[in-house]
Design a protein around this motif. Structure first.
Motif, PDB file in Angstrom:
ATOM      1  N   SER A 123       0.827  -1.270   0.016  1.00 24.04           N
ATOM      2  CA  SER A 123       0.137  -0.063  -0.080  1.00 24.04           C
ATOM      3  C   SER A 123       0.637   1.139  -0.023  1.00 24.04           C
ATOM      4  O   SER A 123       0.499   2.248  -0.416  1.00 24.04           O
ATOM      5  N   LYS A 124       2.288   0.935   0.352  1.00 25.55           N
ATOM      6  CA  LYS A 124       2.992   2.323   0.447  1.00 25.55           C
ATOM      7  C   LYS A 124       3.659   2.560  -0.733  1.00 25.55           C
ATOM      8  O   LYS A 124       4.617   3.683  -0.906  1.00 25.55           O
ATOM      9  N   VAL A 125       3.821   1.553  -1.703  1.00 26.61           N
ATOM     10  CA  VAL A 125       4.345   1.741  -2.934  1.00 26.61           C
ATOM     11  C   VAL A 125       3.752   2.765  -3.714  1.00 26.61           C
ATOM     12  O   VAL A 125       2.576   2.839  -3.969  1.00 26.61           O
ATOM     13  N   LYS A 126       4.693   3.531  -4.703  1.00 27.93           N
ATOM     14  CA  LYS A 126       3.942   4.277  -5.822  1.00 27.93           C
ATOM     15  C   LYS A 126       3.180   3.710  -6.674  1.00 27.93           C
ATOM     16  O   LYS A 126       3.371   2.470  -7.019  1.00 27.93           O
ATOM     17  N   SER A 127       2.118   4.420  -7.117  1.00 33.20           N
ATOM     18  CA  SER A 127       0.852   3.925  -7.764  1.00 33.20           C
ATOM     19  C   SER A 127       1.512   3.585  -9.072  1.00 33.20           C
ATOM     20  O   SER A 127       2.252   4.267  -9.789  1.00 33.20           O
ATOM     21  N   GLY A 128       1.013   2.319  -9.748  1.00 35.61           N
ATOM     22  CA  GLY A 128       1.379   1.800 -10.776  1.00 35.61           C
ATOM     23  C   GLY A 128       2.558   0.661 -10.799  1.00 35.61           C
ATOM     24  O   GLY A 128       2.893  -0.011 -11.640  1.00 35.61           O
ATOM     25  N   TYR A 129       3.197   0.581  -9.464  1.00 36.23           N
ATOM     26  CA  TYR A 129       3.927  -0.341  -9.632  1.00 36.23           C
ATOM     27  C   TYR A 129       3.655  -1.669  -8.521  1.00 36.23           C
ATOM     28  O   TYR A 129       4.359  -2.412  -8.100  1.00 36.23           O
ATOM     29  N   GLU A 130       2.458  -1.359  -8.191  1.00 34.46           N
ATOM     30  CA  GLU A 130       1.974  -2.360  -7.214  1.00 34.46           C
ATOM     31  C   GLU A 130       1.896  -3.625  -7.667  1.00 34.46           C
ATOM     32  O   GLU A 130       2.503  -4.720  -6.829  1.00 34.46           O
ATOM     33  N   MET A 131       1.498  -4.172  -8.910  1.00 32.57           N
ATOM     34  CA  MET A 131       1.578  -5.287  -9.449  1.00 32.57           C
ATOM     35  C   MET A 131       2.788  -5.822  -9.537  1.00 32.57           C
ATOM     36  O   MET A 131       3.152  -7.330  -9.536  1.00 32.57           O
ATOM     37  N   LEU A 132       3.931  -5.189 -10.127  1.00 29.58           N
ATOM     38  CA  LEU A 132       5.444  -5.568  -9.860  1.00 29.58           C
ATOM     39  C   LEU A 132       5.874  -5.852  -8.553  1.00 29.58           C
ATOM     40  O   LEU A 132       6.346  -7.018  -8.405  1.00 29.58           O
ATOM     41  N   VAL A 133       5.489  -5.220  -7.563  1.00 28.75           N
ATOM     42  CA  VAL A 133       6.029  -5.360  -6.386  1.00 28.75           C
ATOM     43  C   VAL A 133       5.201  -7.020  -5.684  1.00 28.75           C
ATOM     44  O   VAL A 133       6.000  -7.557  -4.819  1.00 28.75           O
ATOM     45  N   ARG A 134       3.918  -6.876  -5.887  1.00 28.59           N
ATOM     46  CA  ARG A 134       3.144  -8.002  -5.558  1.00 28.59           C
ATOM     47  C   ARG A 134       3.688  -9.327  -5.897  1.00 28.59           C
ATOM     48  O   ARG A 134       3.730 -10.123  -5.391  1.00 28.59           O
ATOM     49  N   ASN A 135       3.916  -9.410  -7.294  1.00 27.57           N
ATOM     50  CA  ASN A 135       4.723 -10.530  -7.990  1.00 27.57           C
ATOM     51  C   ASN A 135       5.849 -10.777  -7.604  1.00 27.57           C
ATOM     52  O   ASN A 135       6.201 -11.743  -7.298  1.00 27.57           O
ATOM     53  N   ILE A 137       7.192 -10.206  -4.469  1.00 28.26           N
ATOM     54  CA  ILE A 137       6.993 -10.495  -3.072  1.00 28.26           C
ATOM     55  C   ILE A 137       6.559 -12.130  -3.184  1.00 28.26           C
ATOM     56  O   ILE A 137       6.995 -12.858  -2.435  1.00 28.26           O
ATOM     57  N   ALA A 138       5.594 -12.371  -3.893  1.00 28.71           N
ATOM     58  CA  ALA A 138       4.851 -13.574  -4.128  1.00 28.71           C
ATOM     59  C   ALA A 138       5.993 -14.607  -4.298  1.00 28.71           C
ATOM     60  O   ALA A 138       6.211 -15.745  -3.768  1.00 28.71           O
ATOM     61  N   GLY A 139       6.756 -14.091  -5.590  1.00 28.99           N
ATOM     62  CA  GLY A 139       7.982 -15.035  -5.935  1.00 28.99           C
ATOM     63  C   GLY A 139       9.212 -15.310  -4.846  1.00 28.99           C
ATOM     64  O   GLY A 139       9.416 -16.461  -4.890  1.00 28.99           O
ATOM     65  N   ALA A 140       9.318 -14.243  -4.140  1.00 34.12           N
ATOM     66  CA  ALA A 140      10.396 -14.209  -3.381  1.00 34.12           C
ATOM     67  C   ALA A 140      10.012 -15.069  -2.118  1.00 34.12           C
ATOM     68  O   ALA A 140      10.728 -16.150  -1.553  1.00 34.12           O
ATOM     69  N   LEU A 141       8.719 -15.003  -1.583  1.00 37.78           N
ATOM     70  CA  LEU A 141       8.176 -15.841  -0.454  1.00 37.78           C
ATOM     71  C   LEU A 141       8.264 -17.403  -0.795  1.00 37.78           C
ATOM     72  O   LEU A 141       8.536 -18.204  -0.160  1.00 37.78           O
ATOM     73  N   GLY A 142       7.534 -17.621  -2.049  1.00 36.26           N
ATOM     74  CA  GLY A 142       7.480 -19.099  -2.639  1.00 36.26           C
ATOM     75  C   GLY A 142       8.958 -19.677  -2.434  1.00 36.26           C
ATOM     76  O   GLY A 142       9.105 -20.742  -2.168  1.00 36.26           O
ATOM     77  N   GLY A 143       9.740 -19.134  -3.090  1.00 36.77           N
ATOM     78  CA  GLY A 143      11.084 -19.396  -3.187  1.00 36.77           C
ATOM     79  C   GLY A 143      11.748 -19.761  -1.827  1.00 36.77           C
ATOM     80  O   GLY A 143      12.240 -20.974  -1.550  1.00 36.77           O
ATOM     81  N   LEU A 144      11.526 -18.681  -0.872  1.00 38.85           N
ATOM     82  CA  LEU A 144      12.359 -18.981   0.581  1.00 38.85           C
ATOM     83  C   LEU A 144      11.552 -20.085   1.181  1.00 38.85           C
ATOM     84  O   LEU A 144      12.171 -20.877   1.929  1.00 38.85           O
ATOM     85  N   LEU A 145      10.121 -20.306   1.093  1.00 34.45           N
ATOM     86  CA  LEU A 145       9.382 -21.291   1.718  1.00 34.45           C
ATOM     87  C   LEU A 145       9.785 -22.582   1.175  1.00 34.45           C
ATOM     88  O   LEU A 145       9.896 -23.664   1.869  1.00 34.45           O
ATOM     89  N   PHE A 146       9.841 -22.551  -0.122  1.00 35.16           N
ATOM     90  CA  PHE A 146      10.324 -23.916  -0.861  1.00 35.16           C
ATOM     91  C   PHE A 146      11.890 -24.322  -0.227  1.00 35.16           C
ATOM     92  O   PHE A 146      11.989 -25.640   0.097  1.00 35.16           O
ATOM     93  N   LEU A 147      12.736 -23.732   0.043  1.00 35.35           N
ATOM     94  CA  LEU A 147      14.187 -23.875   0.546  1.00 35.35           C
ATOM     95  C   LEU A 147      13.964 -24.119   1.959  1.00 35.35           C
ATOM     96  O   LEU A 147      14.594 -25.090   2.460  1.00 35.35           O
ATOM     97  N   GLY A 148      13.226 -23.457   2.574  1.00 34.23           N
ATOM     98  CA  GLY A 148      13.028 -23.931   4.150  1.00 34.23           C
ATOM     99  C   GLY A 148      12.221 -25.241   4.365  1.00 34.23           C
ATOM    100  O   GLY A 148      12.789 -26.112   5.049  1.00 34.23           O
ATOM    101  N   SER A 149      11.364 -25.716   3.330  1.00 33.11           N
ATOM    102  CA  SER A 149      10.518 -26.998   3.479  1.00 33.11           C
ATOM    103  C   SER A 149      11.405 -28.063   2.970  1.00 33.11           C
ATOM    104  O   SER A 149      11.496 -29.103   3.674  1.00 33.11           O
ATOM    105  N   TYR A 150      12.288 -27.868   2.085  1.00 38.52           N
ATOM    106  CA  TYR A 150      13.343 -28.812   1.473  1.00 38.52           C
ATOM    107  C   TYR A 150      14.220 -29.262   2.656  1.00 38.52           C
ATOM    108  O   TYR A 150      14.533 -30.368   2.837  1.00 38.52           O
TER     109      TYR A 150
END
Length: 560
Positions: A123-135, A137-150
């Motif tokens: 919500s603090k990101v500059k307007s127009g960049y929200e989708m980029l930041v959301r994707n 964050i989702a990719g980074a979390l997915g990667g980190l959780l994959f490594l943690g679970s493995y």
């Protein structure tokens, strides 16, 4: 007293989490129905038994954990939580050979919760960049959780499985088989049934059958009685929604041998687990007393598969054990469910409601089921000729207000009370069941009809004001028409007898006993006589009108 309250609070918390686990599983029950059909038809196509076992392995170790993690993540973060949850549990799936259903139940919600918490940053990101930041964050979390679970969680899950094996093995070697259900049934409900059955009872049972031509160990986990008893209890004493699911699940378990279908029903209420534990204990006690067993493992554990692997002389004894375990499990689960139903009925008897200015239908994420529930409620209110603003929102974002009515499902009731302690609450079992809104509609109708509950504009009535008029000039009066409808609905909602209309300003004499409302730009252009006047920036506003209805003409004069 404080100790009792604390215990009740802990039990509510436990029920909330077990309900959440159950809601992760319920949408995926169709997997077991599909697998039952597949496993039934495959032999007709001359498919090798080893291939069938590989398919079953794929369903249980890959497909099911992925879907559970996806559902768990989707419940908390509808847009991307499911994908991140599936990626997270994939690490544990690839690192182990055991079904990672338990890991999926942890990693799916964790992924969804982390994404939900990330919204405050986006919500603090500059307007127009929200989708980029959301994707990102989702990719980074997915990667980190994959490594943690493995690397971290998979060894932990393996350790837990090995500890469970050793604990169950102790009961077997001490020859106290009936008591083994104290361990087996909770493990089954957490989806460790295949580990316990194929990893422990099957190898030990094969050794015993090589000597005695049969073994009771093949019946410990495969006995469908404890699960059938729970499903039958829900069929007779569960909620309307659960009765429908239980009816289909009974057939799937008894004929298809898919025991997993009853696990979510136990998770709905942890106390119901006592039914399968005592039911399994009773069944195994009968098996031991009669000296019966199976020649080979029954997989899947359907009644038909069990009877096909039972020596002819032992069929009656095996059936007796299954029936006893079913009856005992049903009796205990029924008592617990009836007590729960009585409690729910008491909770549903609402006290007389106070003033209600808005209704919020709240779920976890505030997008899925609550949106559908809000739509159903609006339709029910329209049919009852009631006008209340209805919206849907995440329960974690609802703002406390004494005039707010919060509608939640039972598993979120405790959180709703903490989040909005001063609001009014209505609890139901299923947002999608229209009949569950009936008591609420009746209460709202009673409040509308009860003059003691009706709101009065004391200051307005004391000055003889019974008419509110929206002024316009020229032929442009669209906003005034909409505003008239808004104010009329608000007046009916508060049981007020008011005349609300619109009127052209040109050449019209103004009534000093009426209240006039006009937009700011009109007030600046036209001289208005000394009459009760409310000037607004936007004619479609609601806050100003609500304050006018509740505080009266004094408020209007203050705003003139």
């Amino acid at each position: 007293m404080n100790k009792t309250s604390s215990s009740r609070e802990k039990m509510i918390t436990v029920k909330f989490y077990t309900n959440y686990l159950s809601r992760m599983m319920m949408p995926n029950l169709s997997i077991f129905i599909a697998w039952m059909l597949i496993s039934f038809l495959l032999p007709f196509f001359s498919v090798d038994q080893q291939v069938i076992q590989q398919m079953e392995q794929g369903v249980l170790t890959v497909l099911l954990p992925l879907l559970i993690a996806y559902t768990g993540g989707q419940m908390l973060a509808p847009e991307r939580g499911g994908v991140v949850g599936a990626v997270a549990v994939l690490g544990a799936i690839l690192a182990t050979d055991i079904p990672q259903v338990f890991g999926a139940m942890l990693l799916g919600p964790l992924a969804g919760w982390l994404l939900y918490r990330s919204d405050s940053f986006v919500s603090k990101v500059k307007s127009g960049y929200e989708m980029l930041v959301r994707n990102f964050i989702a990719g980074a979390l997915g990667g980190l959780l994959f490594l943690g679970s493995y690397f971290l969680l998979a060894p932990l899950f393996n350790w837990f499985s090995l500890g469970s094996y050793q604990l169950v093995d102790y009961f077997v070697r001490q020859n106290v088989l009936p008591f083994i259900h104290i361990i087996v049934e909770p493990l089954k409900v957490l989806f460790f049934n295949n580990i316990v059955n194929h990893g422990l009872f099957t190898p030990l049972g094969i050794e015993a059958a090589a000597v005695n031509d049969q073994s009771v160990l093949f019946l410990i986990e495969a006995n469908p009685g404890p699960g059938l008893g729970v499903l039958a209890a829900y069929l007779f004493f569960g909620s309307k929604r659960n009765r429908t699911n239980a009816a289909a699940s009974i057939f799937v378990q008894a004929i298809g041998g898919i025991h997993e279908v009853y696990f979510p029903f136990v998770l709905l209420d942890p106390w119901v687990l006592l039914g399968p534990i005592v039911g399994g204990f009773s069944g195994t006690l009968i098996f031991q007393f009669l000296g019966v067993g199976l020649r080979a493992p029954a997989s899947p554990g359907s009644i038909l598969a069990i009877l096909l692997n039972t020596p002819a002389s032992m069929i009656l004894g095996v059936l007796a054990g299954i029936v006893v375990s079913t009856v005992v499990s049903f009796a205990i689960a029924s008592v617990l469910l009836k007590r729960k139903t009585n409690t729910e009925n008491e909770e549903r008897k609402m006290p007389k409601m106070k003033k209600v200015t808005e209704i919020v239908v709240a779920c976890d994420a505030g997008m899925g089921s609550s949106a559908i529930g809000a739509s159903i409620l609006k339709k029910e209110l329209e049919e009852a000729q009631l006008t209340f603003p209805v919206r849907y929102q995440s329960i974690y974002r609802v703002t406390d207000d004494p005039a707010l009515l919060v509608i939640t499902q039972r598993e979120l009731a405790a959180i709703a009370q903490k989040q909005t302690p001063h609001a009014q609450h209505y609890v139901l079992d299923n947002f999608l069941a229209a009949d569950e809104y009936a008591p609420l509609i009746q209460e709202l109708q009673r409040r509308e009809q009860d003059p003691q509950q009706s709101l009065q504009i004391e200051s307005a009535n004391s000055q003889g004001v019974s008419t509110i008029i929206f002024l316009y000039t020229g032929k442009k009066r669209g906003s005034q028409t909409m505003a008239v409808e808004i104010l009329r609905k608000m007046a009916r909602q508060q049981a007020l007898s008011l005349t609300v209309k619109k009127m052209a300003y040109e050449g019209q004499a103004l009534d000093p006993t009426a209240v006039y409302i006009l937009p700011k730009e009109l007030a600046e252009k036209c001289p208005i006589p000394d009459v009760p006047l409310l000037v607004v920036d936007d004619l479609l506003t609601t806050d100003a009108y609500r304050q006018l209805l509740t505080e009266g003409v004094d408020y209007v004069f203050d705003q003139s």
